[in-house]
Design an enzyme around this catalytic site. Structure first.
Site, PDB file in Angstrom:
ATOM      1  N   GLY A  16      -3.218  -2.262  -6.332  1.00  0.00           N
ATOM      2  CA  GLY A  16      -3.217  -1.859  -4.930  1.00  0.00           C
ATOM      3  C   GLY A  16      -2.876  -3.024  -4.029  1.00  0.00           C
ATOM      4  O   GLY A  16      -2.797  -4.180  -4.465  1.00  0.00           O
ATOM      5  N   CYS A  17      -2.687  -2.712  -2.757  1.00  0.00           N
ATOM      6  CA  CYS A  17      -2.258  -3.742  -1.810  1.00  0.00           C
ATOM      7  C   CYS A  17      -3.379  -4.733  -1.523  1.00  0.00           C
ATOM      8  O   CYS A  17      -3.219  -5.946  -1.708  1.00  0.00           O
ATOM      9  CB  CYS A  17      -1.742  -3.088  -0.540  1.00  0.00           C
ATOM     10  SG  CYS A  17      -2.824  -1.838   0.185  1.00  0.00           S
ATOM     11  N   TYR A  18      -4.537  -4.243  -1.078  1.00  0.00           N
ATOM     12  CA  TYR A  18      -5.663  -5.160  -0.861  1.00  0.00           C
ATOM     13  C   TYR A  18      -6.006  -5.920  -2.142  1.00  0.00           C
ATOM     14  O   TYR A  18      -6.244  -7.126  -2.108  1.00  0.00           O
ATOM     15  CB  TYR A  18      -6.903  -4.386  -0.397  1.00  0.00           C
ATOM     16  CG  TYR A  18      -6.871  -3.837   1.014  1.00  0.00           C
ATOM     17  CD1 TYR A  18      -6.672  -4.673   2.105  1.00  0.00           C
ATOM     18  CD2 TYR A  18      -7.097  -2.494   1.261  1.00  0.00           C
ATOM     19  CE1 TYR A  18      -6.695  -4.160   3.399  1.00  0.00           C
ATOM     20  CE2 TYR A  18      -7.122  -1.981   2.555  1.00  0.00           C
ATOM     21  CZ  TYR A  18      -6.916  -2.819   3.625  1.00  0.00           C
ATOM     22  OH  TYR A  18      -6.947  -2.322   4.903  1.00  0.00           O
ATOM     23  N   PRO A  19      -6.069  -5.235  -3.289  1.00  0.00           N
ATOM     24  CA  PRO A  19      -6.419  -5.961  -4.515  1.00  0.00           C
ATOM     25  C   PRO A  19      -5.438  -7.082  -4.868  1.00  0.00           C
ATOM     26  O   PRO A  19      -5.855  -8.135  -5.372  1.00  0.00           O
ATOM     27  CB  PRO A  19      -6.423  -4.854  -5.580  1.00  0.00           C
ATOM     28  CG  PRO A  19      -6.830  -3.622  -4.827  1.00  0.00           C
ATOM     29  CD  PRO A  19      -6.105  -3.776  -3.499  1.00  0.00           C
ATOM     30  N   THR A  20      -4.151  -6.885  -4.585  1.00  0.00           N
ATOM     31  CA  THR A  20      -3.193  -7.940  -4.912  1.00  0.00           C
ATOM     32  C   THR A  20      -3.485  -9.202  -4.110  1.00  0.00           C
ATOM     33  O   THR A  20      -3.638 -10.296  -4.652  1.00  0.00           O
ATOM     34  CB  THR A  20      -1.753  -7.451  -4.649  1.00  0.00           C
ATOM     35  OG1 THR A  20      -1.465  -6.368  -5.536  1.00  0.00           O
ATOM     36  CG2 THR A  20      -0.745  -8.557  -4.855  1.00  0.00           C
TER      37      THR A  20
END
EC number: 1.2.1.38
Lengths: 344, 344, 344, 344
Positions: B149-153
């Site tokens: 995901g975006c936040y996780p990256t």
């Protein structure tokens, strides 16, 4: 590999040239100048360029290093190219000027609109107006190219099919144009602040804008005579984009305008005539060297409405400059310019 | 030439895949599906793609045509890849899933956060979490990749050097994250309207966001044990971009954090550790597959602040998906991903 | 009718004072000064004021005319009030300073953060920190009021209930704050341009921001001892608004935080404790003199998250200044400040 | 105290009515209806209203409670007022309709543009078009008022002085209009998303927009005959604001247009003719019930350019509705409408 120099690379057209040339297979930026930022690496000033140009730094303008380039782009305020272009041309370097210095063929008219004497009237005869859709052949053999302004690019491309075909009354043309704020450049002006230009919209320079004589000159060429143009620019709260809404009176209601436009631009790699009934969005060309056009005749009347959009920093400046370079050096016109626009 | 299929191509990650793949020399989009837009040409829906993909139209999802692709990207809401991935894998097609379907290794945890049973728990053992900076070797031989995901990256790339080195207290981690609105997708929701999300800023899902278990899973792997993470996402008035501001307690005040980060990412093509004292801007990665990171220790205390930015649609979704494809097919990891970010 | 003077009225806090005072039944702006705009009518500079103040023009600062006012607001860069306040106070005029000149009680600390000697240390003992929710009684009898900064207002109001109740560990406080661009003022700086600050987000001054000592001073008062605060401000692409996301460790998991906050601010006209689970939006206070607060304890852990929003130009500057004036002159504290926020 | 009812208060014109009426000394909102949000307190839906209307909740539309009001505002999609207005009028309640239901005098024309039969043609004879600058006397004694649309308000106010004086060629009028996104309402439509409407600009409905017949009707009244109007609306990336750029041919080059406009609007409290040479910004009227106008004759030609700006939600909707209410009830026309615009 074309050896490229850039004079005045700290503004938005400068960084956009660097972005586009980073994707160009046959060109290499050898020199970039800035008096104020001399010694600073371009990637330190523009972090989007980190990983590209990591060794390239701004240097003080210097005739020797610029004259050793195959081509020099001027991304400078008006007046600078006047002073330097002659020497570079004499050295055999080709000059592509993104400023207004060589756009007007008449030095006196230039002086009236820019409030100072023209600095290089002797170079005007060899200056080619770099609108490939009109002057491609002259560009091929040019030494000095004046890249059209942003409003003039969208407005001319929108009006030309009507005027070249002799369909529109040339004395009653209106260009209601909307620009993003990057058209005002990177100078620290109050009017360009986020809190001044944001969430607001205004017309400006209704009395007379410097792009008016440039557009008129191009339209006169198309009609072979005088034109009457009212040009009203607007500042709008977006970063990039120009939307020209053009009004022309076309008495012949039977003519197939859609076919006319499609035919005129059939072979143009960077003009996209959209299907009948379209409303081009500026974001559909964001970052791309494309002008998208739609032509309308509301309620079937004699007033024709043409909608033309470009990215002012690409087809309206740096992208068109690279397109000119490609033509000038006999390359595929699309080299380095084929990425799609970024949406959203 | 890699034959590519895309399932669910009408959203922002879909159009971004198309934009990136248009610049990829070794991949070709053969099939793109959408139930709702079946028959519509992609360039009619996304005018930025006019002149690219002019023959490509959305089709109804169909196992035969997708199974004939070398790789299929899922750019779908959660649940869809669960239903279709197995069949494609059985046909020998590789699957790169941009949704959340295979990101969590624990099917029960997935069910708790997504409010429905996991639809393909049997595939989980072969799913590889597609964060190349952690799992590059497993990606090379993977059949099924879960794109982070975006936040996780952004959050994992920011925390990893500290955690892998055992320097930070893993029980007291805070991620204060700011996202552009495109993270909410192209669905017509009131909260994503221009007049709702514009000129405003708010936190959301403070109680618990679905990216929390994904981030925690990645951080647990890095520390080899449990972690305590507080994750607060914010909606901010820009289209693209994620800015993760990370807080960690590092008792050892003598460690050279700048060197640690530079060393960790020295060979990573898409992680840029900025010079000490930097403040990365989200626009410096707009449109580019890059994560830029800066590490700070304000006032020399034991609280370390890491700043990490990505474009949520590129390194946070479609760009990272293409990066995974490049690794999977043994290509240069940077193919199609080397354009600079667009600034301004 | 209170006779009001404003020094330095050309910036955003100046025009906002004029907007608010135009709605105030008991105050009248008699003098407004600006060296650079002397002679210009305020309604010519700020067209939103046309139809209000049509006779009021900027004048050169002059002790006599300012000294004839009941109260003078300073909406100036730091250093100016140092030079002029003493004389006005001696003339019996009350001074409400919106700049940083009298916010820090310690002249040496001021000098360290502002890089110059404090210009009026003798006035510090009588300066009252104008946060009514803390100092209402002192404000009533004050002669010289230091209006709190924007970040300090939101951050203190968010932390105070926890700290005054002795619930939070005062050595581990984090304030992750997001500001609109108007916080940077109306100065023509490149970083505040629409094309620089728009569509982007960045942290800044992570090393140390001038509001850090001001916030710390206020928090020390609340706990009666030292505090450890990490403060990270961010520039976000909106015109108005501050969102403080605050993190504090509260070991006692049984305490009813919602009740604590509601109780603390029960009688405050300009602090709104939202229902449990809320996420305040900055636009919910746009143009209004309100601080809205929500308190969360994600996943029931010991880390408490407080969300506090204000309009930086109103409760964070000019509105709070008028609130102080109302208290100072024994008026209803809400006079001129009761309009709802403007949404959308 | 006027007892006010609002039908359909969940949209932007509804919340704006509430914002304005909160500042009105002689009006009180007794009933507000919404089928979808019945039972929800308005301050829970619109947090900017917290501290105002704390007891007011949406209810299901009900003739008895609405009929007990002195006046009912319709802030509804078209068609709703057709169905309910008759009954309310019969009960003696006055009706101020912000929708398009009673703006066109010709029921057949209405049916053509709105694609359905007119639902209350018998009420048309008593409907008064609520543009006070034209119909103030009729408004005083009206029972049913049709509040003008946003584009029609700015466009008529801009054209009227020229047309009433018989100076402009009525067959060649052009209105190039730019609107903020709030003009599209709060409905969850893809085209109104932040990521669709942001950072972009487009024309729409060039073929024919529903405000065209309304504007034409008003202009016909002014000239006493037919008019030829080309109207091109544009969607622009801001929340509030309309900018009408109007083009008219005025053969008499000697007429003093500035004096003409100043004279026409001398006694109008909400029309501001700016000094010659001005370029009104939409933000100069944000939140205020004002139309600011500037008139230009570029290069002294026969084409006159008029610039007119309003806030589409105030003078273009809810503010004008309150202005009508004030006139209707014999109050000072400016009550509740005197706050300056909010800038920045």
């Amino acid at each position: 590999m074309i050896k490229v120099g850039i004079v005045g690379g700290t503004g938005y057209t400068g960084v956009e040239l660097l972005r586009l040339l980073a994707q160009h297979p046959d060109a290499e930026v050898a020199v970039i100048t800035s008096r104020s930022e001399s010694g600073v690496r371009v990637a330190d000033m523009y972090p989007n360029l980190r990983g590209h140009y990591d060794q390239l730094a701004f240097s003080v303008p210097d005739s020797a290093s610029l004259g050793a380039c195959d081509v020099v782009f001027f991304a400078t305020p008006h007046g600078v190219a006047h002073a330097l272009a002659g020497e570079l041309l004499a050295a055999g370097t080709r000059v592509i000027d993104l400023s207004a210095d060589f756009r007007l063929q008449d030095a006196d008219e230039w002086a009236r609109w820019y409030g100072q004497a023209h600095g290089a009237p002797d170079l005007l005869p060899q200056a080619v107006y770099g609108l490939p859709e009109v002057n491609r052949e002259q560009i091929r053999s040019a030494r000095l190219i004046a890249v059209p302004g942003c409003y003039p690019t969208a407005t001319q491309l929108g009006f030309l099919p009507l005027l070249e075909a002799g369909l529109a009354d040339p004395t009653r043309l209106i260009a209601d144009c909307k620009s993003g704020v990057s058209g005002a450049g990177r100078a620290a002006k109050v009017g360009s602040l986020f809190c001044e230009a944001g969430e607001s919209l205004m017309a400006y320079s209704v009395k007379g804008h410097r792009h008016l004589p440039e557009i008129s000159q191009g339209l006169r060429r198309a009609v072979g005579g005088e034109v009457g143009l009212t040009f009203v620019p607007h500042l709008t709260p977006m970063i990039r984009g120009i939307h020209s809404t053009l009004y022309a009176t076309v008495a012949d209601r039977a003519v197939d305008l859609q076919a006319l436009y499609e035919e005129r631009y059939r072979d143009e790699p960077f003009v996209d005539v959209m299907p009948a009934g379209s409303h081009p969005e500026t974001r559909s060309v964001r970052g791309a060297n494309v002008c998208r056009i739609a032509v309308h005749r509301p309620q079937g009347g004699d007033l024709v409405v043409v909608l033309a959009v470009i990215d002012n920093l690409v087809k309206g400046a740096s992208g068109q400059a690279v397109q000119n370079m490609n033509i000038l050096f006999g390359l595929d016109e699309r080299l380095g310019l084929s990425s799609p626009a970024m949406l959203p």
